[in-house]
Enzyme design. Structure first.
Site, short mmCIF file in Angstrom:
data_model
loop_
_atom_site.label_atom_id
_atom_site.label_comp_id
_atom_site.label_asym_id
_atom_site.label_seq_id
_atom_site.Cartn_x
_atom_site.Cartn_y
_atom_site.Cartn_z
N GLU A 200 -5.32 -9.01 1.02
CA GLU A 200 -6.04 -8.58 2.23
C GLU A 200 -7.50 -8.34 1.88
O GLU A 200 -7.80 -7.70 0.87
CB GLU A 200 -5.48 -7.28 2.80
N GLU B 100 0.81 -1.23 0.00
CA GLU B 100 0.00 0.00 0.00
C GLU B 100 0.84 1.28 0.00
O GLU B 100 0.88 2.02 0.98
CB GLU B 100 -0.98 0.00 1.18
C1 BG6 Z 1 -4.41 -2.24 5.18
C2 BG6 Z 1 -3.07 -2.56 5.73
O1 BG6 Z 1 -4.38 -0.91 4.82
O2 BG6 Z 1 -5.51 -2.26 6.00
C3 BG6 Z 1 -3.07 -3.31 7.06
O3 BG6 Z 1 -2.26 -3.22 4.80
C4 BG6 Z 1 -4.17 -2.73 7.94
O4 BG6 Z 1 -1.81 -3.21 7.63
C5 BG6 Z 1 -5.49 -2.96 7.24
O5 BG6 Z 1 -4.20 -3.27 9.22
C6 BG6 Z 1 -6.69 -2.50 8.04
O6 BG6 Z 1 -6.54 -1.17 8.42
P1 BG6 Z 1 -6.65 -0.76 9.93
O7 BG6 Z 1 -6.26 0.67 9.96
O8 BG6 Z 1 -8.07 -0.97 10.30
O9 BG6 Z 1 -5.73 -1.64 10.71
#
Ligand code: BG6
Length: 454
Positions: free
Chosen positions: A358, A158
């Site tokens: 993810e 990201e």
């Molecule tokens: C993504 C990242 O942006 O979203 C993760 O790669 C992150 O590292 C995930 O944890 C969820 O975002 P957040 O801010 O809710 O932890």
């Protein structure tokens, strides 16, 4: 023949899961020193994966995943940033070997948000070209130590976020215009570092595959007004295409470079960079997706200074999508079809295989009678997996699917109240307790889903 997703996996990142602060020669990372609000967990203990490695890999095996997407912690491998740290390398050797012994493909990302704090102090981190060389050196260390067994690699997780989040990259410039200029310069250096890394990778891990991990942007205009349509096109260029076009084609979208040039924000570069940027192409694209984004044209005199830097320009601003269900932690809503739309677009533009690195639902899960009934997460995952299956059935190359996250971990900015895991970690923001692992309902659901796909 029935088409199938190749790998059912699960995801974590080093600073969010490992803990092990200062242990085994680990250097100090930006994420170790950033200030978190009172009462919110930092990443020093995280989920204490560093001390629960065997148990966690056993849980992965029981779950039935065939791929584990994790990240190397830059400061575990390189200490404060300048010397290899053998104890850190040993830790990852153990992780990789345990994965392989259990039939799980290790799939690391080189750079997932944390970096040596020393680089910020010594030369302002990514603002300097020195960081490009040091990143390539770090990547080379990883390729040499692990490339015999690890064949799938992610480069930068990201870039949109990591080039903008000042607590992750140390861009604390007080002048807002200069801070913005720094952001574009840092992002350029990251792109250059990624391309140089790919060149080194081809020499060392000859039979390997490598690709960027993008924060996929599925942009909808708030209305059919031409102004909003244009805002959506601009947002697509500024939030996604500027990163992926660089990763794949080695150049920025025209609208993006024109805008930066007109504003005096275009990054400094060397002529010889152009060849490096054009020549080294990735093998796949990693897709992080949580929800789509709705945008509209910025109103005259509208103040957008409170928005994150990547939304702070006059070309577009955030809109509202009334068609999506929103929750406390999923403020943009839930949009499974967006996954299909976004991946289809990415394939049309880049023509590369994709892997969902993810995808997940945040919730303040509660442990009751040693169980977590996270049916809301099951619904989310099921609906998104269905969209992946739809892509595969239609013939798009989807290499795998990894829910975020395998296990509860410290959220990038909101501690442990916001959880994503298939496995509950028994700790709170203020009390780390024993970090006991308790599989949630979603863990058992995913386990049987994987089994049914075999
Ligand atoms: C993504 C990242 O942006 O979203 C993760 O790669 C992150 O590292 C995930 O944890 C969820 O975002 P957040 O801010 O809710 O932890």
């Amino acid at each position: 023949m029935e088409k199938k997703i190749f790998h059912w996996g699960a995801s974590t990142s080093a600073f969010q899961v490992e803990g092990g602060y200062g242990e085994g020669g680990k250097g100090v990372a930006t994420t170790d020193v950033r200030k978190v609000p009172e009462g919110v967990a930092d990443s020093k203990f995280a989920s204490d994966h560093y001390h629960h490695l065997k148990e966690d890999i056993h849980l992965m095996k029981e779950l039935g995943i065939t791929l584990y997407r994790f990240s190397f912690n830059w400061t575990r491998i390189m200490g404060d940033g300048y010397e290899e740290n053998q104890a850190g390398i040993d830790f990852y050797n153990q992780l990789i070997d345990l994965c392989l012994e259990n039939g799980i493909l290790p799939f690391p990302t080189l750079y997932h948000f944390e970096m040596p704090q020393k680089y910020i102090e010594d030369f302002a981190g990514w603002q300097s070209r020195k960081c490009v060389d040091l990143f390539v050196r770090y990547a080379e260390v990883c390729f040499r130590h692990f490339g015999d067994r690890v064949k799938e690699w992610g480069t930068i997780n990201e870039q949109l976020i990591v080039s903008a989040a000042t607590d992750l990259n140390g861009n604390h410039e007080a002048d807002p215009d200069l801070k913005m200029k720094n952001m574009y310069q840092m992002s350029y250096h990251m792109s250059l570092a990624e391309k140089k890394t790919m060149a080194v990778f081809r020499k060392i891990v000859k039979d390997g595959k490598i690709g960027p991990i993008c924060s996929m942007q599925v942009i909808y205009p708030e209305s059919p007004s031409p102004k909003d349509i244009l805002a959506a096109r601009n947002a697509q260029d500024f939030l996604q295409n500027c990163f992926l076009d660089m990763s794949v084609f080695g150049q920025y979208p025209t609208s993006y470079s024109n805008y930066l040039k007109n504003k005096g924000l275009y990054p400094e570069y060397d002529e010889e960079d152009i060849k490096v940027l054009k020549n080294n192409r990735p093998d796949f694209i990693g897709i992080n997706y949580y929800c789509s984004t709705c945008v509209r044209a910025l109103g005259e005199d509208e103040d957008n200074r409170q928005l994150p830097p990547f939304y702070r320009n006059e070309l577009f601003t955030l809109g509202n999508n009334p068609y999506l269900t929103k929750t406390k932690w999923m403020e943009f809503g839930i949009d499974p079809e967006g996954l299909y739309i976004g991946m289809r677009d990415i394939y049309e533009r880049y023509g590369l295989p994709m892997i969902v690195t993810e995808n997940g639902l945040a919730y303040s899960d509660k442990l009751e009678d040693e169980k977590v009934y996270d049916h809301y997460r099951i619904d989310y995952l099921e609906q998104h997996i269905d969209q992946c299956t739809r892509l595969v059935t239609e013939g798009y190359p989807v290499l795998g699917y990894c829910p975020w996250s395998l296990i509860d971990l410290v959220s990038s900015h909101q501690g442990f109240k916001k959880r994503y895991g298939l496995i509950y970690v028994d700790r709170t923001d203020v009390d780390v307790k024993e970090c006991r692992r308790i599989p949630k309902e979603s863990y058992y659901w995913y386990q049987s889903r994987i089994l049914s796909e075999k």
